[in-house]
Write a protein that holds these residues in place. Structure first.
Motif, PDB file in Angstrom:
ATOM      1  N   PRO A 174      53.294 -24.450   1.430  1.00 46.66           N
ATOM      2  CA  PRO A 174      53.593 -25.189   2.481  1.00 46.66           C
ATOM      3  C   PRO A 174      53.890 -26.895   1.916  1.00 46.66           C
ATOM      4  CG  PRO A 174      51.709 -24.195   3.414  1.00 46.66           C
ATOM      5  CD  PRO A 174      51.623 -23.752   2.018  1.00 46.66           C
ATOM      6  N   HIS A 175      54.476 -27.517   2.802  1.00 47.85           N
ATOM      7  CA  HIS A 175      54.470 -29.015   2.484  1.00 47.85           C
ATOM      8  C   HIS A 175      53.313 -29.570   3.488  1.00 47.85           C
ATOM      9  CE1 HIS A 175      58.711 -28.005   1.331  1.00 47.85           C
ATOM     10  NE2 HIS A 175      58.517 -28.741   0.329  1.00 47.85           N
ATOM     11  N   GLY A 176      53.016 -30.653   2.692  1.00 46.60           N
ATOM     12  CA  GLY A 176      52.059 -31.791   3.398  1.00 46.60           C
ATOM     13  C   GLY A 176      50.719 -31.336   3.080  1.00 46.60           C
ATOM     14  N   LEU A 177      50.269 -30.404   2.157  1.00 47.41           N
ATOM     15  CA  LEU A 177      48.871 -30.048   1.838  1.00 47.41           C
ATOM     16  C   LEU A 177      48.284 -31.496   1.243  1.00 47.41           C
ATOM     17  CD1 LEU A 177      48.959 -26.535   0.427  1.00 47.41           C
ATOM     18  CD2 LEU A 177      48.521 -27.538   3.058  1.00 47.41           C
ATOM     19  N   TRP A 178      48.945 -32.383   0.712  1.00 45.01           N
ATOM     20  CA  TRP A 178      48.623 -33.162  -0.072  1.00 45.01           C
ATOM     21  C   TRP A 178      48.086 -34.358   1.112  1.00 45.01           C
ATOM     22  CZ3 TRP A 178      46.426 -34.777  -4.275  1.00 45.01           C
ATOM     23  CH2 TRP A 178      46.294 -36.065  -4.776  1.00 45.01           C
ATOM     24  N   GLU A 179      48.988 -34.741   2.040  1.00 48.06           N
ATOM     25  CA  GLU A 179      48.707 -35.439   3.077  1.00 48.06           C
ATOM     26  C   GLU A 179      47.660 -35.086   4.133  1.00 48.06           C
ATOM     27  OE1 GLU A 179      51.666 -34.260   2.196  1.00 48.06           O
ATOM     28  OE2 GLU A 179      52.738 -36.143   1.295  1.00 48.06           O
ATOM     29  N   ALA A 180      47.272 -33.913   3.961  1.00 49.02           N
ATOM     30  CA  ALA A 180      46.338 -33.281   4.945  1.00 49.02           C
ATOM     31  C   ALA A 180      44.958 -33.296   4.440  1.00 49.02           C
ATOM     32  CB  ALA A 180      46.792 -31.731   5.407  1.00 49.02           C
ATOM     33  N   GLY A 183      40.279 -37.904   3.976  1.00 51.78           N
ATOM     34  CA  GLY A 183      39.350 -38.517   3.522  1.00 51.78           C
ATOM     35  C   GLY A 183      39.579 -38.411   1.571  1.00 51.78           C
ATOM     36  N   MET A 184      38.357 -38.364   0.921  1.00 44.42           N
ATOM     37  CA  MET A 184      38.482 -38.094  -0.494  1.00 44.42           C
ATOM     38  C   MET A 184      39.488 -39.159  -1.324  1.00 44.42           C
ATOM     39  SD  MET A 184      36.219 -35.982  -0.783  1.00 44.42           S
ATOM     40  CE  MET A 184      36.427 -34.831  -2.190  1.00 44.42           C
ATOM     41  N   GLN A 185      39.669 -40.596  -0.755  1.00 44.77           N
ATOM     42  CA  GLN A 185      40.877 -41.313  -1.176  1.00 44.77           C
ATOM     43  C   GLN A 185      40.512 -41.665  -2.731  1.00 44.77           C
ATOM     44  OE1 GLN A 185      43.369 -42.140   0.563  1.00 44.77           O
ATOM     45  NE2 GLN A 185      42.428 -40.893   2.089  1.00 44.77           N
ATOM     46  N   ARG A 186      39.399 -41.878  -3.184  1.00 44.20           N
ATOM     47  CA  ARG A 186      39.161 -41.977  -4.697  1.00 44.20           C
ATOM     48  C   ARG A 186      39.595 -41.060  -5.393  1.00 44.20           C
ATOM     49  NH1 ARG A 186      32.865 -43.619  -5.107  1.00 44.20           N
ATOM     50  NH2 ARG A 186      32.972 -41.583  -3.628  1.00 44.20           N
ATOM     51  N   GLU A 187      39.299 -39.844  -5.220  1.00 43.70           N
ATOM     52  CA  GLU A 187      39.812 -38.573  -5.783  1.00 43.70           C
ATOM     53  C   GLU A 187      41.357 -38.649  -5.742  1.00 43.70           C
ATOM     54  OE1 GLU A 187      35.532 -38.051  -4.952  1.00 43.70           O
ATOM     55  OE2 GLU A 187      37.234 -38.727  -3.917  1.00 43.70           O
ATOM     56  N   LYS A 188      41.799 -38.709  -4.546  1.00 48.57           N
ATOM     57  CA  LYS A 188      43.161 -38.539  -4.322  1.00 48.57           C
ATOM     58  C   LYS A 188      44.071 -39.681  -4.982  1.00 48.57           C
ATOM     59  CE  LYS A 188      45.201 -37.866  -0.536  1.00 48.57           C
ATOM     60  NZ  LYS A 188      45.593 -37.675   0.963  1.00 48.57           N
ATOM     61  N   ALA A 189      43.640 -40.769  -5.287  1.00 52.06           N
ATOM     62  CA  ALA A 189      44.017 -41.957  -5.892  1.00 52.06           C
ATOM     63  C   ALA A 189      44.286 -41.689  -7.428  1.00 52.06           C
ATOM     64  CB  ALA A 189      43.877 -43.301  -5.608  1.00 52.06           C
ATOM     65  N   VAL A 233      47.855 -30.428  -5.042  1.00 50.16           N
ATOM     66  CA  VAL A 233      48.666 -31.002  -6.084  1.00 50.16           C
ATOM     67  C   VAL A 233      50.066 -30.027  -6.288  1.00 50.16           C
ATOM     68  CG1 VAL A 233      48.948 -30.903  -8.801  1.00 50.16           C
ATOM     69  CG2 VAL A 233      47.045 -31.773  -7.555  1.00 50.16           C
ATOM     70  N   ALA A 234      49.950 -28.621  -6.157  1.00 47.92           N
ATOM     71  CA  ALA A 234      51.336 -27.858  -6.167  1.00 47.92           C
ATOM     72  C   ALA A 234      52.091 -28.108  -5.073  1.00 47.92           C
ATOM     73  CB  ALA A 234      50.704 -26.375  -6.010  1.00 47.92           C
ATOM     74  N   SER A 235      51.415 -28.204  -3.871  1.00 48.24           N
ATOM     75  CA  SER A 235      52.291 -28.558  -2.654  1.00 48.24           C
ATOM     76  C   SER A 235      53.173 -29.900  -2.925  1.00 48.24           C
ATOM     77  CB  SER A 235      51.407 -28.565  -1.359  1.00 48.24           C
ATOM     78  OG  SER A 235      52.084 -29.245  -0.355  1.00 48.24           O
ATOM     79  N   ARG A 236      52.544 -30.829  -3.360  1.00 41.59           N
ATOM     80  CA  ARG A 236      52.788 -32.031  -3.707  1.00 41.59           C
ATOM     81  C   ARG A 236      54.067 -32.304  -4.536  1.00 41.59           C
ATOM     82  NH1 ARG A 236      54.476 -36.784  -4.116  1.00 41.59           N
ATOM     83  NH2 ARG A 236      53.158 -38.905  -4.189  1.00 41.59           N
ATOM     84  N   LEU A 237      53.876 -31.570  -5.704  1.00 37.34           N
ATOM     85  CA  LEU A 237      54.868 -31.457  -6.712  1.00 37.34           C
ATOM     86  C   LEU A 237      56.069 -30.458  -6.473  1.00 37.34           C
ATOM     87  CD1 LEU A 237      52.666 -30.966 -10.164  1.00 37.34           C
ATOM     88  CD2 LEU A 237      54.047 -32.960  -9.456  1.00 37.34           C
TER      89      LEU A 237
END
Length: 446
Positions: A174-180, A183-189, A233-237
């Motif tokens: 499903p969409h939105g897994l990345w946004e969900a 925290g973990m902002q350093r790793e996400k960036a 990552v899969a959801s985001r792509l």
């Protein structure tokens, strides 16, 4: 079939009929090559076409289509598809030489004659906002609907991919897994910049000399969200997600190495995919100098598979491990993995965000998130979720056992959460953190 006329008559603004040097007739299959050439020539530079070439060809073959021909050469074409009594204009194309001479209006008139004979009275057309050649529609008294929004989405899975994806146990997440991801902002960036950006903007990346990644390793203590990151990552792509389970492949009749080879052969049939192997140390542990074993054979096979996997664009292999020190040195070398990315325990800001995710909205305003974040140092996201659910369960039990109804804010308090934290053992111990920091210094590649 409508007969071909020697020429079409159009009326100028002054009201005088003018014989034009083309004829409008039904589309024939042998017109296709010339029609495609006219379509390509007529496209407005920079305008995203509403309909693909495949949809245009389908409309010509299975809908209603006409062409304008001059001396045996196609100089214009129009095509419609009919749905529920309405015709949708899929194509209106004109040779550049004959623009602004009434050709578009003649094509629309020819199309309307054929639609009328089929009982169709409503004709609709979608055009890019940047399209400039709309005079034919206005001259033919088509009404512009200003208060409409056009939405489009391309399903990121070819029909031919459905069967192999199903056989692999893969799926579109499903969409939105990345946004969900709380925290973990350093790793996400870091992952956004190193993985997602080059893969989502491939052409721009290549023009700047950036090679999109093909394979990466995520490492860190247990429970820190490596699997969650891979799925996000899969959801985001918007790519299918395929998880490979070495433990399940072990029972295959052809053996683990053979099963691993076969599953990656099936993955090669997918146009795009994020392939995830968790606990990869099970099949890529450091080889010893002893006689070859079945496990070493699997490691050797995996070392052969990865370079072959990397040859094709549009796929990403993500391997995750809790024990990166145990991996074979050849497994991590340059050329096999683009990045080796640490995923550690959430920091204070991340813990605060994760706690906020699991606290019910009704009691959230009165909860001291800062106190919970400070008290849960070294907690993984899974630890925080467990402690939050534990506090909620205990609050439910107290509320039910109370002699009279008790408001939620009186049973689910900051103190209740702190008690749940005290009763939860952190997955990440201090020695584990120490080893993790050392691994970042020695092994990480970002």
């Amino acid at each position: 079939m409508t007969a071909t006329t020697a020429a079409d008559t159009v009326v100028t603004a002054a009201g005088r009929p003018v014989i034009q040097p083309w004829s409008v007739r039904d589309f024939h299959s042998d017109d296709l090559d010339q029609l495609i050439s006219v379509w390509q020539d007529s496209r407005t530079p920079g305008a995203h076409p509403v309909y693909s070439l495949a949809e245009i060809i389908d409309a010509c073959s299975n809908g209603v289509a006409v062409v304008a021909a001059r001396e045996g050469r196609v100089v214009g074409a129009a095509a419609c598809r009919i749905y529920d009594g309405r015709a949708w204009m899929v194509l209106l194309a004109q040779d550049r030489e004959w623009r602004d001479q009434g050709l578009g209006s003649a094509l629309l008139a020819g199309m309307e004659d054929r639609l009328t004979s089929q009982g169709i009275r409503r004709i609709s057309a979608l055009l890019p906002a940047s399209e400039t050649r709309v005079r034919a529609f206005r001259n033919s008294e088509y009404r512009v609907e200003e208060d409409l929004h056009y939405f489009e989405r391309t399903i990121p899975l070819q029909p031919r991919e459905r069967e192999p994806l199903s056989q692999l146990g893969g799926r579109l997440l499903p969409h939105g897994l990345w946004e969900a991801l709380a925290g973990m902002q350093r790793e996400k960036a870091l992952i956004e910049q190193r993985l997602i950006l080059p893969l989502a903007r491939t052409e721009l990346a290549k023009s700047l000399g950036v090679t999109p990644p093909r394979s990466v390793v995520l490492f860190g203590p247990p429970g820190t969200g490596k699997t969650t990151f891979a799925k996000a990552v899969a959801s985001r792509l918007d790519w299918p997600f395929v998880e490979v389970f070495p433990s399940r492949l072990a029972s295959d009749p052809q053996g683990l190495a053979g099963a691993l080879r076969q599953i990656f052969l099936e993955i090669s049939r997918l146009e795009h995919a994020v392939v995830f192997i968790d606990e990869v140390e099970e099949i890529a542990a450091a080889r010893t100098g002893e006689a070859s074993s079945a496990l070493q054979g699997v490691t050797n096979e995996l070392l052969k598979i990865i370079p072959a996997f990397r040859e094709k664009e549009g796929r990403l292999l993500i391997c995750a491990t809790n024990f990166i020190r145990s991996l074979d040195k050849a497994f991590l070398r340059h050329g096999r993995f683009d990045y080796v990315i640490p995923i550690g325990p959430p920091d204070l800001d991340a813990r605060r965000a994760i706690w906020n995710r699991y606290i019910p909205p009704a009691v959230s305003p009165q909860i001291d998130l800062e106190a919970l974040a400070l008290a849960s140092e070294r907690f993984s996201p899974a630890d925080i979720e467990f402690a939050a659910r534990k506090a909620s369960q205990q609050a439910l039990e107290r509320a039910v056992q109370a002699p009279q109804p008790v408001p939620e804010e009186q049973v689910l308090t900051t103190h209740a959460y702190l008690q749940a934290i005290e009763g939860t053992r952190a997955t990440v111990t201090e020695p584990v953190v120490k080893d993790f920091l050392e691994d970042i210094e020695r092994i990480a590649r970002v």
